[in-house]
Design an enzyme around this catalytic site. Structure first.
Site, PDB file in Angstrom:
ATOM      1  N   SER A 169      76.846  40.752  38.014  1.00  0.00           N
ATOM      2  CA  SER A 169      75.816  41.693  38.436  1.00  0.00           C
ATOM      3  C   SER A 169      74.542  40.914  38.755  1.00  0.00           C
ATOM      4  O   SER A 169      74.445  39.709  38.525  1.00  0.00           O
ATOM      5  CB  SER A 169      75.555  42.721  37.338  1.00  0.00           C
ATOM      6  N   GLY A 170      73.549  41.617  39.296  1.00  0.00           N
ATOM      7  CA  GLY A 170      72.323  40.965  39.718  1.00  0.00           C
ATOM      8  C   GLY A 170      72.263  40.715  41.204  1.00  0.00           C
ATOM      9  O   GLY A 170      71.271  40.177  41.706  1.00  0.00           O
ATOM     10  N   HIS A 188      72.442  32.291  42.418  1.00  0.00           N
ATOM     11  CA  HIS A 188      72.209  32.336  40.974  1.00  0.00           C
ATOM     12  C   HIS A 188      71.053  31.416  40.595  1.00  0.00           C
ATOM     13  O   HIS A 188      70.841  31.134  39.417  1.00  0.00           O
ATOM     14  CB  HIS A 188      73.466  31.918  40.212  1.00  0.00           C
ATOM     15  N   ASP A 248      26.620  46.515  46.349  1.00  0.00           N
ATOM     16  CA  ASP A 248      26.839  45.123  46.737  1.00  0.00           C
ATOM     17  C   ASP A 248      25.660  44.522  47.471  1.00  0.00           C
ATOM     18  O   ASP A 248      25.765  43.445  48.052  1.00  0.00           O
ATOM     19  CB  ASP A 248      28.111  44.987  47.590  1.00  0.00           C
ATOM     20  N   GLY A 249      24.520  45.214  47.473  1.00  0.00           N
ATOM     21  CA  GLY A 249      23.277  44.635  47.959  1.00  0.00           C
ATOM     22  C   GLY A 249      23.132  44.546  49.458  1.00  0.00           C
ATOM     23  O   GLY A 249      22.346  43.716  49.940  1.00  0.00           O
ATOM     24  N   SER A 276      31.817  51.471  55.292  1.00  0.00           N
ATOM     25  CA  SER A 276      32.068  52.902  55.479  1.00  0.00           C
ATOM     26  C   SER A 276      30.839  53.668  55.931  1.00  0.00           C
ATOM     27  O   SER A 276      30.954  54.711  56.580  1.00  0.00           O
ATOM     28  CB  SER A 276      32.604  53.505  54.176  1.00  0.00           C
ATOM     29  N   THR A 299      25.005  60.109  46.386  1.00  0.00           N
ATOM     30  CA  THR A 299      25.099  59.445  47.685  1.00  0.00           C
ATOM     31  C   THR A 299      23.946  59.918  48.559  1.00  0.00           C
ATOM     32  O   THR A 299      23.127  60.744  48.139  1.00  0.00           O
ATOM     33  CB  THR A 299      26.422  59.774  48.389  1.00  0.00           C
ATOM     34  N   MET A 300      23.909  59.457  49.805  1.00  0.00           N
ATOM     35  CA  MET A 300      22.871  59.892  50.741  1.00  0.00           C
ATOM     36  C   MET A 300      22.908  61.398  50.980  1.00  0.00           C
ATOM     37  O   MET A 300      21.898  61.992  51.373  1.00  0.00           O
ATOM     38  CB  MET A 300      23.032  59.144  52.073  1.00  0.00           C
ATOM     39  N   GLY A 343      21.123  54.979  49.682  1.00  0.00           N
ATOM     40  CA  GLY A 343      21.286  55.800  50.869  1.00  0.00           C
ATOM     41  C   GLY A 343      20.405  57.030  50.837  1.00  0.00           C
ATOM     42  O   GLY A 343      19.786  57.398  51.854  1.00  0.00           O
TER      43      GLY A 343
END
Length: 547
Positions: free
Chosen positions: A59-60, A219, A384-385, A430, A475-476, A533
């Site tokens: 098997s395998g 194998h 993230d500046g 985004s 958010t904005m 924002g």
């Protein structure tokens, strides 16, 4: 550390077989009830009137071997422990349970344990009065000086050729002869970036990063050479050349592209493309795969197999089967690109003048450009500046168009649409897409005759729909929505600015956020810090109200 999905290692194979039988779409497989150490998967629709085909091994290698049991292929598969040959008793049990007067053919991969155990079981069965023949698949060409070539993925093609012959009712000697002819005309070679992970054991990391091993066994056995590359084109050139060296120049072949377990579907597609683009591809008329047919647990690698093709073998390989592991034969055809029209990236507008609108555009842009450093510093505390740089990039683009007298200032619906197009191009991340959605949607509403305030509200709704943020999510939108609502209610810019400012101030007290990078921060990081924002929106409306 064990990194294998299982409960108890001792139960792994039996539980895997049970899962495979449950999942077969043909509902045509059963496991013989003998004892837990004998694992034989059989067709439950078998009537013993035709030659029985039995294969198996350790098997395998799933879906091998149970995945090829079914009408048109194997009658039974004998499954050993992981990478271990099944016992003589297990093979003999399979023979006596599925073999009728037509006899039985054992199809065995050429490994010592399989040869011996299947061979002794065959002799015992013959002694009991059964007709039994055995063929050994030796398709691995990676070790040219090996007196006992290994049987690897090409075994599946032999299963299919012999299975078709047996299904047609041919006698045992003819089925055996066709299987042996297919074995003689089958060549395979494999390559891996890493060996497999055996249940309960650490992975053998014998290959250095960026290297690959030509001819690694199924194998994990060492191959013939180490290649100092993992480049798809370089690797396929080497592998394909070795296969082609073993082919008559004037013969067409079927190509089996086999995943050894650890290649992604993406990589297998690249492999297929590269092989067919190589000189070997000129001889390939049909394809099986790319798919996992004979795996080596999770080995990061692949194997390629070729079988010389004629009309009879093409018919045999095309014949339908009821075996869940088989992949249909594909006749190669040239790709036919579908002619298409490229979507226009930008609409063309005629510039027009409107002094009040121009002042509004200038105020918005100049405000955002002036805020760049302040917004970046604010965003560095909660994101993230780069909010200031992102907004400023869009503002500079629009301001430049304004200064060049390139904006349709007297057609507000066109102006909003053009602004939307430009922001999507120059603003990263985004935020540019979200702002573009708002302005583009608002422009559409203006074209339909909606007032500006309602059009902007509609644009905001589409932004919320696609972006997923709502008021209160920090958010904005927390500043933008109250400002636009104030305008829609008939209030002036001063009222809108006050509403935006209050909304931005409120974000400093919001310690739970569900959108944007600040959603990854804890409450302590957010407390007392306005959303960049929202602050930018408030400052824009403040500037407009003073203009």
């Amino acid at each position: 550390m064990n990194q294998f999905f299982m409960n108890e290692k001792s139960d792994l194979v039996n539980e895997a077989i049970e899962g495979a039988l449950i999942g077969t779409p043909f509902h045509n497989l059963s496991k013989l009830e003998v004892d837990t150490d004998i694992r034989v998967v059989v067709r439950n629709d078998w009537d013993k009137s035709k030659v029985a085909l039995i294969s198996g091994g350790g098997s395998g290698h799933e879906p091998a071997h149970a995945g090829f049991v079914g009408k048109g292929m194997l009658t039974a598969a004998v499954c050993g422990d992981i990478f271990a040959s099944p016992s003589v008793d297990a093979v003999l049990t399979a023979i006596i349970n599925v073999t009728g007067d037509a006899g039985c053919l054992l199809i065995v991969k050429n490994y010592t344990g399989d040869r011996l155990n299947f061979g002794l079981a065959a002799e015992k069965a013959i002694q009991l009065g059964y007709q039994v023949e055995m063929v050994m698949v030796k398709d691995d060409i990676s070790l040219p000086d090996n007196p006992q070539p290994r049987g690897i993925a090409g075994t599946v093609l032999v299963h299919k050729i012999a299975g078709y012959a047996a299904e047609q009712g041919l006698p045992l000697h003819q089925v055996t002869a066709l299987a042996n002819q297919a074995i003689a005309d089958t060549n395979s070679i494999g390559l891996a970036f890493a060996t497999c992970h055996i249940p309960g054991e650490a992975r053998d990391e014998r290959l250095d990063a960026g290297h690959s091993e030509l001819g690694m066994g199924i194998h994990g056995e060492p191959g013939v050479s180490i290649l100092k590359t993992q480049n798809s084109r370089e690797i396929v050139a080497i592998v394909a050349e070795k296969l082609q060296e073993n082919l008559p120049e004037d013969k067409k072949v079927v190509l089996l592209c086999n995943n050894l377990g650890g290649f992604s579907a993406l990589e297998m597609a690249v492999l297929t493309r590269e092989v067919l683009a190589s000189p070997l591809g000129d001889q390939v008329s049909h394809l099986v795969g790319p798919a996992t047919m004979v795996s080596a647990l999770d080995m990061k690698g692949f194997s390629l197999s070729t079988l010389l093709l004629d009309a009879d073998r093409e018919n045999a390989l095309q014949a339908p089967v009821e075996a869940f592991g088989w992949q249909p034969l594909v006749k190669l055809q040239p790709l036919q690109p579908q002619p298409a029209e490229k979507a226009a990236q930008q609409r063309h507008f005629s510039p027009s003048a409107n002094a009040p609108t121009g002042r509004i555009v200038a105020t918005v842009c100049e405000t955002l450009i002036a805020l760049e450093s302040e917004l970046n510093k604010l965003d560095a505390r909660v994101g993230d500046g780069d909010t200031g740089s992102t907004f400023a990039a869009g503002a500079r683009k629009i301001l430049k168009l304004l200064q060049q007298n390139s904006l349709p200032l007297n057609q507000p619906e066109q102006l909003l649409t053009l602004v939307g197009e430009q922001l999507a191009v120059v603003m990263g991340g985004s935020s540019g897409v979200l702002m573009s959605i708002m302005f583009t949607s608002a422009g559409q509403k203006l074209e339909q005759g909606e007032p500006l305030s309602q059009a902007l509200q509609y644009g905001l709704q589409r932004m919320k729909h696609y972006g997923g943020a709502q008021p209160g999510d920090r958010t904005m939108i927390d500043a933008l929505e109250p400002a636009l609502n104030a305008l829609a209610a008939g209030n002036d810019l001063a009222a809108a600015a006050a509403a935006a400012s209050a909304g931005a101030d409120a974000t400093a007290q919001m310690t739970v956020t569900r959108a944007g990078r600040s959603s990854y921060l804890n409450q302590q990081s957010l407390h007392g810090v306005k959303d960049p924002g929202a602050y930018a929106v408030a400052q824009v409306f403040a500037g407009l109200s003073q203009g």
